[in-house]
Scaffold this active site. Structure first.
Site, PDB file in Angstrom:
ATOM      1  N   SER A 251       0.852  -1.191   0.000  1.00  0.00           N
ATOM      2  CA  SER A 251       0.000   0.000   0.000  1.00  0.00           C
ATOM      3  C   SER A 251       0.882   1.233   0.000  1.00  0.00           C
ATOM      4  O   SER A 251       2.116   1.140   0.076  1.00  0.00           O
ATOM      5  CB  SER A 251      -0.920   0.003   1.232  1.00  0.00           C
ATOM      6  OG  SER A 251      -0.143   0.156   2.413  1.00  0.00           O
ATOM      7  N   LYS A 252       0.253   2.394  -0.059  1.00  0.00           N
ATOM      8  CA  LYS A 252       1.015   3.642  -0.174  1.00  0.00           C
ATOM      9  C   LYS A 252       1.919   3.902   1.028  1.00  0.00           C
ATOM     10  O   LYS A 252       2.880   4.662   0.917  1.00  0.00           O
ATOM     11  CB  LYS A 252       0.060   4.818  -0.384  1.00  0.00           C
ATOM     12  CG  LYS A 252      -0.520   4.874  -1.797  1.00  0.00           C
ATOM     13  CD  LYS A 252      -1.298   6.160  -2.012  1.00  0.00           C
ATOM     14  CE  LYS A 252      -1.803   6.256  -3.452  1.00  0.00           C
ATOM     15  NZ  LYS A 252      -0.706   6.442  -4.420  1.00  0.00           N
ATOM     16  N   ARG A 253       1.635   3.296   2.162  1.00  0.00           N
ATOM     17  CA  ARG A 253       2.518   3.525   3.305  1.00  0.00           C
ATOM     18  C   ARG A 253       3.894   2.899   3.088  1.00  0.00           C
ATOM     19  O   ARG A 253       4.851   3.233   3.785  1.00  0.00           O
ATOM     20  CB  ARG A 253       1.885   2.991   4.593  1.00  0.00           C
ATOM     21  CG  ARG A 253       1.828   1.494   4.712  1.00  0.00           C
ATOM     22  CD  ARG A 253       1.322   1.091   6.093  1.00  0.00           C
ATOM     23  NE  ARG A 253       1.175  -0.348   6.230  1.00  0.00           N
ATOM     24  CZ  ARG A 253       0.110  -1.034   5.857  1.00  0.00           C
ATOM     25  NH1 ARG A 253      -0.921  -0.398   5.304  1.00  0.00           N
ATOM     26  NH2 ARG A 253       0.052  -2.345   6.027  1.00  0.00           N
ATOM     27  N   HIS A 254       3.980   1.983   2.139  1.00  0.00           N
ATOM     28  CA  HIS A 254       5.268   1.365   1.835  1.00  0.00           C
ATOM     29  C   HIS A 254       6.064   2.177   0.819  1.00  0.00           C
ATOM     30  O   HIS A 254       7.259   1.946   0.636  1.00  0.00           O
ATOM     31  CB  HIS A 254       5.054  -0.056   1.286  1.00  0.00           C
ATOM     32  CG  HIS A 254       4.399  -0.975   2.255  1.00  0.00           C
ATOM     33  ND1 HIS A 254       3.156  -1.535   2.023  1.00  0.00           N
ATOM     34  CD2 HIS A 254       4.787  -1.421   3.482  1.00  0.00           C
ATOM     35  CE1 HIS A 254       2.832  -2.304   3.053  1.00  0.00           C
ATOM     36  NE2 HIS A 254       3.799  -2.243   3.946  1.00  0.00           N
ATOM     37  N   GLY A 255       5.412   3.115   0.146  1.00  0.00           N
ATOM     38  CA  GLY A 255       6.059   3.892  -0.905  1.00  0.00           C
ATOM     39  C   GLY A 255       5.158   3.934  -2.123  1.00  0.00           C
ATOM     40  O   GLY A 255       3.964   3.644  -2.047  1.00  0.00           O
TER      41      GLY A 255
END
Length: 485
Positions: A251-255
């Site tokens: 997800s976006k929290r990973h990049g």
């Protein structure tokens, strides 16, 4: 004679192309091409509440950039069109009515308030499943709105074979009487994709593992029509690495998680595609990691797919991208890298191709360029500790001793002869004359003109890029700071 392989990618136009979606499209494409078959693009746009304007163009552009080229699809054509679900409404109605006529589906007149969602598994309670025909006729005469639901078997099991996961069996008691056609005439995903896959001759369905539990519903639909089942391949999810070392769905929290975002960061489309191909697929009989699209096609086989989740590794993608940079023609690299450099001063702008050639083997993505060349635009703040270098036996005091001669050396070079060759010759002569190791002479010069210990290129390259005037200004200012200590 074996049936021609046909695969499809059927995205919903609800936003950007996530890496998981891209991988699904890529595997479907690679398998079709490896088997000399056809790859179809179909747009599943029946979920109008989540429809995003321009998303269809975005999908097409992403596939084109990734060199995933459909044989059939919107704007391409083919014998099985149209390839946009909202343009196929009459087809879905026809087949839904056929199921009703065959007793495999029924009209449900219950309202959508939720009071009928009390089934054992949280599904519809089947109030309308066995309505008398006269009641149905009366409701129809009134114009009462209805949906068409699939009549699921109430006992027994439904099984199917998945290439990665083997035989999968689900008790029919767990399957609700799902809606096939909504009251506005729109089909649900589970209904439309079965109809379309059959009519478009899809032989192999490659999609995410999240569809494993809904596939029995699809299997029952195929059986209700008497159609042959396609081959199912459900891919394990793509995961991201969390800060604590655990993994969770990417997800976006990973990049960055979309193809477009990665391209905007300066990863090459070819490198992204290459890396995504290796997320859950291991080519047989080779340790090769860098593949052209033709090589991916030549090597691809479902035998190499893993049923275990793959973890997206940005460092590995960066390494792979860097290898693509190194293999590029220098003029082409300079062209694609230039927009990432931003506004350059006149000196650097005139020497851009040379600067790009220095950056090329050192980058993992193009958005690293501004930080890599910032020192060439503006000298960092003075820091005497940078002059300390144990390996070359340099100290701030030693630097202050050597720099005056280095300044005089560079001043002796004619402005018109300010080239890497002449600068290098002068430095080599200086080292020989002084009788010192090259590192001892070069380190103070590097720090005095760059203000940092790590630079793209060495002293000679930096001096050339800065030009004589700025190089000497920086060295003299650094020397003054050292002398004032």
């Amino acid at each position: 004679m074996n049936q021609k392989v046909r695969t499809r990618f059927a995205p919903s136009p609800t936003g950007y192309m996530h890496i998981g979606n891209l991988r699904t499209a890529l595997y479907a494409y690679l398998f079709a091409k490896a088997e000399h078959g056809d790859f179809i693009l179909r747009i599943e746009d029946t979920d109008r509440a989540r429809y995003v304007a321009d998303a269809v163009d975005f999908i097409k552009d992403t596939l084109a950039a990734a060199h995933i080229i459909p044989d059939e699809g919107p704007d391409i054509g083919g014998e099985c069109g149209p390839y946009v679900q909202s343009e196929r409404m009459d087809i879905y109605k026809k087949y839904a009515e056929q199921l009703v006529a065959n007793g495999k589906a029924y009209r449900c007149f219950c309202d959508a308030s939720g009071k009928h969602a009390t089934g054992e598994f949280g599904g519809y309670d089947r109030t309308c499943r066995d309505l008398p025909q006269e009641t149905i006729d009366a409701y129809m005469a009134e114009g009462k709105p209805y949906v068409i639901r699939q009549r699921m078997p109430l006992s027994g099991e439904t099984s199917y074979f998945d290439v990665l996961h083997g035989n999968i069996t689900i008790p029919n008691s767990e399957l609700e009487d799902q809606v096939l056609l909504k009251s506005d005439g729109m089909p649900t995903y589970n209904f439309a994709n079965v109809i379309d896959d059959h009519l478009m001759g899809v032989t192999h369905i490659i999609r995410g593992a999240e569809f494993i539990t809904s596939t029995p519903k699809h299997v029952l639909l195929y059986e209700s029509f008497g159609w042959e089942l396609p081959v199912f391949i459900h891919l394990a999810p793509v995961m991201g690495q969390n800060e604590d070392g655990s993994v969770s769905k990417l997800s976006k929290r990973h990049g960055a998680t979309s193809f477009d975002d990665l391209v905007k960061m300066g990863y090459l489309p070819e490198a992204i595609t290459n890396y995504v191909a290796l997320l859950g697929w291991n080519p047989k009989n080779t340790n090769q990691e860098i593949f052209s699209m033709d090589e991916l096609i030549a090597h691809f086989s479902p035998d190499g797919l893993s049923k275990s989740p793959a973890v997206f590794d940005y460092n590995k993608l960066g390494w792979l991208n860097g290898e693509y940079f190194k293999a590029m023609d220098e003029a082409e690299f300079a062209r694609i890298a230039r927009p990432f450099a931003g506004e350059l001063n006149e000196a650097l702008s005139s020497k851009w191709e040379y600067l790009a050639s220095i950056l090329k083997p050192r980058l993992t993505r193009l958005d690293e360029i501004p930080e890599s060349i910032r020192f060439l635009m503006e000298m960092p703040a003075f820091d005497a500790s940078l002059y300390n270098n144990k390996r070359n036996k340099v100290t701030p005091e030693k630097a202050a001793e050597l720099l005056p001669d280095a300044v005089a050396l560079l001043e002796s070079i004619d402005e018109a002869d300010w080239t890497t060759d002449s600068i290098n010759d002068k430095i080599n002569g200086f080292v020989e004359e002084k009788g010192v190791k090259k590192g001892l002479a070069m380190w103070p010069m590097r720090i005095s003109i760059s203000g940092q210990t790590v630079t793209p290129g060495g002293v000679t390259e930096i001096l050339y890029l800065l030009g004589k005037k700025i190089s000497l200004e920086r060295m003299k200012k650094s020397l003054a700071n050292l002398s004032a200590m």
